[in-house]
Design a protein around this motif. Structure first.
Motif, PDB file in Angstrom:
ATOM      1  N   GLU A  67      61.955  -1.283  16.137  1.00  0.00           N
ATOM      2  CA  GLU A  67      61.822  -2.735  16.079  1.00  0.00           C
ATOM      3  C   GLU A  67      63.064  -3.400  16.672  1.00  0.00           C
ATOM      4  N   VAL A  68      62.905  -4.669  17.055  1.00  0.00           N
ATOM      5  CA  VAL A  68      64.010  -5.436  17.623  1.00  0.00           C
ATOM      6  C   VAL A  68      63.953  -6.857  17.081  1.00  0.00           C
ATOM      7  N   ILE A  69      65.114  -7.465  16.907  1.00  0.00           N
ATOM      8  CA  ILE A  69      65.220  -8.856  16.488  1.00  0.00           C
ATOM      9  C   ILE A  69      66.435  -9.457  17.178  1.00  0.00           C
ATOM     10  N   ALA A  70      66.417 -10.757  17.396  1.00  0.00           N
ATOM     11  CA  ALA A  70      67.554 -11.439  18.020  1.00  0.00           C
ATOM     12  C   ALA A  70      68.227 -12.363  17.020  1.00  0.00           C
ATOM     13  N   ARG A  75      72.044 -14.704  21.410  1.00  0.00           N
ATOM     14  CA  ARG A  75      73.040 -13.976  22.204  1.00  0.00           C
ATOM     15  C   ARG A  75      73.120 -12.483  21.890  1.00  0.00           C
ATOM     16  N   THR A  76      72.574 -12.088  20.751  1.00  0.00           N
ATOM     17  CA  THR A  76      72.700 -10.696  20.325  1.00  0.00           C
ATOM     18  C   THR A  76      71.352 -10.177  19.852  1.00  0.00           C
ATOM     19  N   ALA A  77      71.050  -8.931  20.204  1.00  0.00           N
ATOM     20  CA  ALA A  77      69.838  -8.281  19.715  1.00  0.00           C
ATOM     21  C   ALA A  77      70.218  -7.083  18.850  1.00  0.00           C
ATOM     22  N   TYR A  78      69.344  -6.780  17.897  1.00  0.00           N
ATOM     23  CA  TYR A  78      69.527  -5.633  17.015  1.00  0.00           C
ATOM     24  C   TYR A  78      68.274  -4.774  17.070  1.00  0.00           C
ATOM     25  N   VAL A  79      68.456  -3.462  17.222  1.00  0.00           N
ATOM     26  CA  VAL A  79      67.342  -2.518  17.347  1.00  0.00           C
ATOM     27  C   VAL A  79      67.467  -1.462  16.259  1.00  0.00           C
ATOM     28  N   SER A  80      66.370  -1.230  15.527  1.00  0.00           N
ATOM     29  CA  SER A  80      66.387  -0.215  14.474  1.00  0.00           C
ATOM     30  C   SER A  80      66.015   1.146  15.041  1.00  0.00           C
ATOM     31  N   HIS A 113      64.041   0.289   9.691  1.00  0.00           N
ATOM     32  CA  HIS A 113      62.838   0.015  10.488  1.00  0.00           C
ATOM     33  C   HIS A 113      62.606  -1.483  10.655  1.00  0.00           C
ATOM     34  N   GLY A 114      61.939  -2.123   9.679  1.00  0.00           N
ATOM     35  CA  GLY A 114      61.631  -3.547   9.807  1.00  0.00           C
ATOM     36  C   GLY A 114      62.878  -4.398   9.875  1.00  0.00           C
ATOM     37  N   LEU A 115      62.822  -5.479  10.677  1.00  0.00           N
ATOM     38  CA  LEU A 115      63.994  -6.320  10.897  1.00  0.00           C
ATOM     39  C   LEU A 115      63.656  -7.805  10.763  1.00  0.00           C
ATOM     40  N   THR A 148      63.193  -0.532  -3.645  1.00  0.00           N
ATOM     41  CA  THR A 148      61.813  -0.896  -3.990  1.00  0.00           C
ATOM     42  C   THR A 148      61.163   0.162  -4.868  1.00  0.00           C
ATOM     43  N   GLY A 149      61.702   1.390  -4.837  1.00  0.00           N
ATOM     44  CA  GLY A 149      61.084   2.478  -5.570  1.00  0.00           C
ATOM     45  C   GLY A 149      59.750   2.898  -4.987  1.00  0.00           C
ATOM     46  N   GLN A 150      59.474   2.444  -3.767  1.00  0.00           N
ATOM     47  CA  GLN A 150      58.194   2.722  -3.121  1.00  0.00           C
ATOM     48  C   GLN A 150      58.406   3.597  -1.883  1.00  0.00           C
ATOM     49  N   ASN A 151      57.357   4.299  -1.507  1.00  0.00           N
ATOM     50  CA  ASN A 151      57.456   5.218  -0.380  1.00  0.00           C
ATOM     51  C   ASN A 151      57.185   4.523   0.951  1.00  0.00           C
ATOM     52  N   ARG A 152      58.118   4.721   1.869  1.00  0.00           N
ATOM     53  CA  ARG A 152      58.043   4.214   3.240  1.00  0.00           C
ATOM     54  C   ARG A 152      57.974   2.684   3.287  1.00  0.00           C
ATOM     55  N   THR A 153      58.994   2.059   2.748  1.00  0.00           N
ATOM     56  CA  THR A 153      59.154   0.602   2.850  1.00  0.00           C
ATOM     57  C   THR A 153      59.376   0.275   4.324  1.00  0.00           C
ATOM     58  N   HIS A 154      58.457  -0.471   4.923  1.00  0.00           N
ATOM     59  CA  HIS A 154      58.284  -0.425   6.380  1.00  0.00           C
ATOM     60  C   HIS A 154      58.540  -1.756   7.099  1.00  0.00           C
ATOM     61  N   MET A 155      57.563  -2.645   7.082  1.00  0.00           N
ATOM     62  CA  MET A 155      57.702  -3.927   7.776  1.00  0.00           C
ATOM     63  C   MET A 155      58.347  -4.959   6.845  1.00  0.00           C
ATOM     64  N   LEU A 156      58.777  -6.105   7.427  1.00  0.00           N
ATOM     65  CA  LEU A 156      59.632  -7.019   6.673  1.00  0.00           C
ATOM     66  C   LEU A 156      59.411  -8.466   7.092  1.00  0.00           C
ATOM     67  N   HIS A 157      59.404  -9.345   6.090  1.00  0.00           N
ATOM     68  CA  HIS A 157      59.400 -10.793   6.330  1.00  0.00           C
ATOM     69  C   HIS A 157      60.339 -11.429   5.320  1.00  0.00           C
ATOM     70  N   VAL A 158      61.271 -12.254   5.802  1.00  0.00           N
ATOM     71  CA  VAL A 158      62.213 -12.964   4.938  1.00  0.00           C
ATOM     72  C   VAL A 158      61.996 -14.456   5.144  1.00  0.00           C
ATOM     73  N   THR A 159      61.814 -15.204   4.057  1.00  0.00           N
ATOM     74  CA  THR A 159      61.589 -16.642   4.176  1.00  0.00           C
ATOM     75  C   THR A 159      62.867 -17.341   4.647  1.00  0.00           C
ATOM     76  N   ALA A 160      62.695 -18.500   5.248  1.00  0.00           N
ATOM     77  CA  ALA A 160      63.827 -19.221   5.843  1.00  0.00           C
ATOM     78  C   ALA A 160      64.897 -19.586   4.821  1.00  0.00           C
ATOM     79  N   ASP A 161      64.494 -19.785   3.558  1.00  0.00           N
ATOM     80  CA  ASP A 161      65.479 -20.135   2.528  1.00  0.00           C
ATOM     81  C   ASP A 161      66.125 -18.903   1.879  1.00  0.00           C
ATOM     82  N   GLU A 162      65.750 -17.710   2.356  1.00  0.00           N
ATOM     83  CA  GLU A 162      66.305 -16.435   1.883  1.00  0.00           C
ATOM     84  C   GLU A 162      65.993 -16.156   0.414  1.00  0.00           C
ATOM     85  N   LYS A 163      64.985 -16.826  -0.126  1.00  0.00           N
ATOM     86  CA  LYS A 163      64.655 -16.660  -1.541  1.00  0.00           C
ATOM     87  C   LYS A 163      63.563 -15.617  -1.775  1.00  0.00           C
TER      88      LYS A 163
END
Length: 348
Positions: A67-70, A75-80, A113-115, A148-163
């Motif tokens: 995965e990739v995120i900017a 100006r900067t990219a991050y790749v998992s 993985h997820g970013l 998370t205590g869960q197997n294969r924590t994979h994709m990710l979404h973080v809300t804009a307020d970080e809550k």
């Protein structure tokens, strides 16, 4: 003789000047808004001009990029680099200079993985550590993590307020909702709180069972629903306020891999890495609108400005371009073998 010598000298100076300036003339700078696409077999991050759909540069990344995120300033990219949950590396790319910077070692948080990039920080899942974590580029350290205590924590979404944080736990068949909430002090056995005890912010987790092996997911633009797809073809729809699955839709799409809402929230696009189909759903009616062959879809990215969707097709070695108005394939991109993660970078 003298005039011939002068001619040769002038020709040499001109040729030297051309050779000296050629690399600079050939260089193509990163546009203000650029499309980033990973190639797994080339081990590169392609920087693409979204207007011309031309690859402007390819920057080396790690052995197993996913995965990739900017960053917010573009100006900067991050790749998992995941390595089946064994690697512990985030690659860092300077998008302006188009070069790799020193990588981030996430150990002991293995299998990133997820970013997401929210609040000036890089959030990532760590499959091998069954956790979610956050890296602060300013202090150059991981400043928070939670299991998370869960197997294969994979994709990710973080809300804009970080809550709130949402993840799919593929092998456990669950979705995690992590919430940062204000908790009151817990009474000790004495029944008396110690002096100075105050409420504090802490993270709590709610686990929601979904269709087995659900992986790709998206949150509706209004933040009310989370849709996730399972390789068995079932779509699980979660009401995020109620924190429960309110509908399960049989999409009849074996190998359903990723899904995404259109920017207006009216439709959901689901791709299959097995059948090579793209299925379009009406988000409100939860009914199929159209189905077309695009290639074996891996990852997906919406383009609100161009009314397009980009779908990477790793087994087919290309990226399909979908017109969101006509719902047809309008082009293909070659960014290298087995393209995968995609992201936008918008320079501020």
């Amino acid at each position: 003789m003298r005039s011939r010598l002068i001619e040769r000298l002038v020709a040499g100076v001109v040729l030297g000047a051309l050779l000296f300036t050629a690399p600079e003339a050939a260089a193509q700078s990163t546009p203000k808004r650029s499309l980033l696409i990973i190639s797994k077999t080339s081990h590169t991050l392609a920087i693409v001009d979204p207007a011309s759909l031309k690859v402007l540069a390819r920057v080396p990344v790690g052995e197993d990029p996913h995965e990739v995120i900017a960053s917010s300033d573009g100006r900067t990219a991050y790749v998992s680099n995941t390595g089946f949950g064994r690697f512990h590396e985030l690659n860092v790319i300077d998008l302006v200079a188009q070069k790799a910077l020193p990588s981030i070692d996430t150990a002991p948080l293995i299998g990133p993985h997820g970013l997401a990039f929210v609040g000036g920080k890089v959030w990532f899942t760590a499959q091998g550590a069954k956790a979610v974590a956050r890296y602060d580029p300013t202090t150059a350290r991981v400043d928070w993590s939670m299991g998370t205590g869960q197997n294969r924590t994979h994709m990710l979404h973080v809300t804009a307020d970080e809550k709130k944080i949402y993840t799919t736990n593929v092998d456990s068949g669950t979705v995690s909702i992590l919430e940062n909430v204000l908790l009151q002090p817990t009474l000790p056995p004495t029944g008396v709180l110690p002096p100075g005890a105050q409420p504090q912010m802490d993270w709590i987790q709610t686990l929601i069972p979904v269709a087995q092996s659900s992986e790709g997911f998206d949150v509706s633009p209004d933040g009310q629903e989370l849709w996730t797809a399972s390789p068995g073809g079932a779509l699980s729809i979660i009401n995020l306020a109620a924190k429960k699955v309110t509908a399960t839709v049989a999409a009849k799409l074996p190998g359903a891999h990723r899904l995404m809402f259109t920017p207006d929230g009216k439709r959901v696009l689901i791709v299959s890495v097995r059948t090579g189909e793209l299925v379009i759903y009406d988000a409100r009616a939860r009914k199929e609108i159209k189905r077309l062959n695009i290639g074996h879809g891996g990852a997906m990215l919406m383009d609100a400005e161009g009314a397009r969707a980009f779908v990477s097709c790793p087994p087919d070695n290309d990226v399909a371009v979908i017109d969101l108005k006509t719902l047809e394939v309008t082009g293909r991109l070659d960014v290298g073998g087995r393209p995968d993660g995609l992201a936008w970078a918008v320079r501020q």
